[in-house]
Scaffold this motif. Sequence first.
Motif, short mmCIF file in Angstrom:
data_model
loop_
_atom_site.label_atom_id
_atom_site.label_comp_id
_atom_site.label_asym_id
_atom_site.label_seq_id
_atom_site.Cartn_x
_atom_site.Cartn_y
_atom_site.Cartn_z
N GLN A 95 6.09 8.08 1.14
CA GLN A 95 4.71 7.85 1.59
C GLN A 95 3.80 8.95 1.07
O GLN A 95 4.15 10.13 1.10
CB GLN A 95 4.63 7.88 3.11
N LEU A 96 2.64 8.55 0.62
CA LEU A 96 1.54 9.48 0.42
C LEU A 96 0.55 9.25 1.56
O LEU A 96 0.24 8.11 1.90
CB LEU A 96 0.84 9.25 -0.91
N ALA A 97 0.09 10.33 2.15
CA ALA A 97 -0.85 10.22 3.26
C ALA A 97 -1.94 11.26 3.10
O ALA A 97 -1.74 12.30 2.46
CB ALA A 97 -0.11 10.44 4.58
N SER A 98 -3.10 10.98 3.69
CA SER A 98 -4.21 11.93 3.65
C SER A 98 -4.96 11.87 4.96
O SER A 98 -4.62 11.10 5.86
CB SER A 98 -5.13 11.62 2.47
N ASP A 122 -6.59 6.47 -5.05
CA ASP A 122 -6.81 7.02 -6.39
C ASP A 122 -5.64 7.90 -6.81
O ASP A 122 -5.12 7.80 -7.93
CB ASP A 122 -8.09 7.87 -6.43
N LEU A 123 -5.23 8.78 -5.91
CA LEU A 123 -4.12 9.69 -6.21
C LEU A 123 -2.82 8.93 -6.40
O LEU A 123 -2.05 9.22 -7.33
CB LEU A 123 -3.98 10.72 -5.09
N ALA A 124 -2.57 7.94 -5.55
CA ALA A 124 -1.35 7.14 -5.68
C ALA A 124 -1.30 6.43 -7.01
O ALA A 124 -0.24 6.34 -7.65
CB ALA A 124 -1.26 6.14 -4.54
N GLU A 125 -2.44 5.89 -7.44
CA GLU A 125 -2.47 5.21 -8.72
C GLU A 125 -2.17 6.17 -9.87
O GLU A 125 -1.44 5.83 -10.81
CB GLU A 125 -3.83 4.55 -8.92
N MET A 126 -2.68 7.37 -9.78
CA MET A 126 -2.43 8.36 -10.81
C MET A 126 -0.95 8.76 -10.84
O MET A 126 -0.33 8.83 -11.91
CB MET A 126 -3.30 9.60 -10.57
N LEU A 127 -0.35 8.97 -9.68
CA LEU A 127 1.03 9.43 -9.62
C LEU A 127 2.04 8.33 -9.99
O LEU A 127 3.18 8.62 -10.32
CB LEU A 127 1.35 9.97 -8.23
N THR A 128 1.62 7.08 -9.89
CA THR A 128 2.54 5.98 -10.20
C THR A 128 2.28 5.39 -11.58
O THR A 128 2.96 4.46 -11.98
CB THR A 128 2.44 4.86 -9.16
N SER A 149 1.25 -3.48 -6.30
CA SER A 149 0.66 -2.37 -7.01
C SER A 149 -0.38 -1.69 -6.14
O SER A 149 -0.86 -2.26 -5.15
CB SER A 149 -0.01 -2.85 -8.31
N VAL A 150 -0.73 -0.46 -6.51
CA VAL A 150 -1.77 0.25 -5.78
C VAL A 150 -3.10 -0.49 -5.90
O VAL A 150 -3.86 -0.61 -4.92
CB VAL A 150 -1.92 1.69 -6.32
N ARG A 151 -3.40 -1.01 -7.08
CA ARG A 151 -4.66 -1.73 -7.25
C ARG A 151 -4.71 -2.98 -6.39
O ARG A 151 -5.77 -3.32 -5.84
CB ARG A 151 -4.86 -2.08 -8.73
N ASP A 152 -3.59 -3.66 -6.25
CA ASP A 152 -3.56 -4.83 -5.36
C ASP A 152 -3.80 -4.41 -3.91
O ASP A 152 -4.48 -5.10 -3.15
CB ASP A 152 -2.21 -5.54 -5.47
N VAL A 153 -3.20 -3.28 -3.53
CA VAL A 153 -3.43 -2.76 -2.17
C VAL A 153 -4.92 -2.51 -1.95
O VAL A 153 -5.48 -2.87 -0.91
CB VAL A 153 -2.63 -1.47 -1.94
N ARG A 154 -5.58 -1.92 -2.93
CA ARG A 154 -7.01 -1.63 -2.79
C ARG A 154 -7.82 -2.93 -2.69
O ARG A 154 -8.69 -3.06 -1.83
CB ARG A 154 -7.50 -0.80 -3.97
N LEU A 155 -7.53 -3.90 -3.57
CA LEU A 155 -8.24 -5.18 -3.53
C LEU A 155 -8.11 -5.84 -2.16
O LEU A 155 -9.08 -6.31 -1.58
CB LEU A 155 -7.69 -6.11 -4.61
#
Length: 442
Positions: free
Chosen positions: A421-424, A434-440, A218-224
């Motif tokens: 991929q989302l990239a910035s 943040d954006l990835a979590e919103m889009l998923t 998950s995106v949250r796991d990636v952040r952690l």
Amino acid sequence: MNSSPCRSIEEMSEKIAAGLSPVEIVEDCLERIQELNEHIKSMIFVDEAGALDAALQATREIRSGQRRGPLHGVPIAVKDVIDVKDWPTTAGSRLFRDHVATETAPCIANLQAAGAIIIGKTNLHELCVGGHDNTWFGKVANPLDPDRGTGGTSSGSAAAVAAGFCLAAVGTDSGGSNRSPAAATGLFGYKPTNDLIAVQGVMSIAPSLDCVGVLARSVRDVRLMTEALAGKRLASSASGGSRTTTGITVGICPELVGAHVDTSVDIAMAAMLDRPEVRTVEISFDDREAFVAAGLTILQFEFARIHRNAIDRKPDMVGDAVRSFLQDGIRVHADAYDSAIAIRNDVRGRFLEKIAGLDALAIPTAPGSAPRLSDELTEVNEEMVPWGMAGGRFRRWANMLGMPALAIPLPVPDGLPVSVQLASGPGQDAGLLDLAEMLTSN
């Protein structure tokens, strides 16, 4: 072969907080390794006794009110180019079969300080440049489908998470090596901003491209995981992007890749971006072929500069693919390397300026779904094309530009997942996640 029944770190952390013992979690992971690893070949070193001891210690600490956070008691696997004290670091090669780390890499020490349990080391493409058929440790099979591979080079890290051998894994990414296997196994694969996570204690492949990153559910796991590896919270950037409470601007850039993708990828990416608050704009990319060639030149030259002497001393200790890659690197002259660096710097300056007003880029991670295990080809609109060599076009640009990039799994009806991929811009990791979590989110 089935994918893992395990849930995300976040979900498992809630269970630990409610009383689940880390010992039970680690025992379940070890049982799955014993049952499935012979077929998947994702783990090449497992410290069963050490993992169980660490799990018992975590259980004692948590139950005595000394919980360190959401990673406390969570089993994690590590790509075998990253040092863990007293463990071998082989880089998937006999060349380093006798190397035992005397210290733990700072990024892994940060994970351990957060309470994570390092359960073992994962398979990979030999020295991160060999093919998917590792001469010494074998091909990594995809837990989603035994006839498919995982891409690479962090092949074992992705398979370990997908098979439930751990809850997340640490890999490295010098040209897409985390994002490629994440795309093949339905995971999130993260390449952070270059240098966000320290690379000390990590075997270098190409220093100007190397990054440590995460494969997770998950995106949250990636952040952690990213924050733990970096040893700091991700700071939100006030610069860049046009995001407001009602509008998000995402760039698409077909010219960046310059290769066909399967229709399923186009459909899935369009569905992810089909939200009222998302506006897409097409961005041009100049001098793509020179940029792609420069990326390969940099990778080959820097690899040869680091590893030539060791391989020349023991050429039989590496596979044919590594020797071939080394010879290509030796043929790159210093002036060609300097020219490639100049191309990278020029393109980076112009392109980052061009995307400064965007919230993110959306770029396919791979041309299709997971490649065949036999030959690492993937189907693109009824044509079979190479999966691995696509990295130079689909993924290495993020390393060249220093940008954070997150591979996101996208569902396909009646098929294996595909990935975008989302990239910035560099340093905008927090906003990107943040954006990835919103889009998923549903």
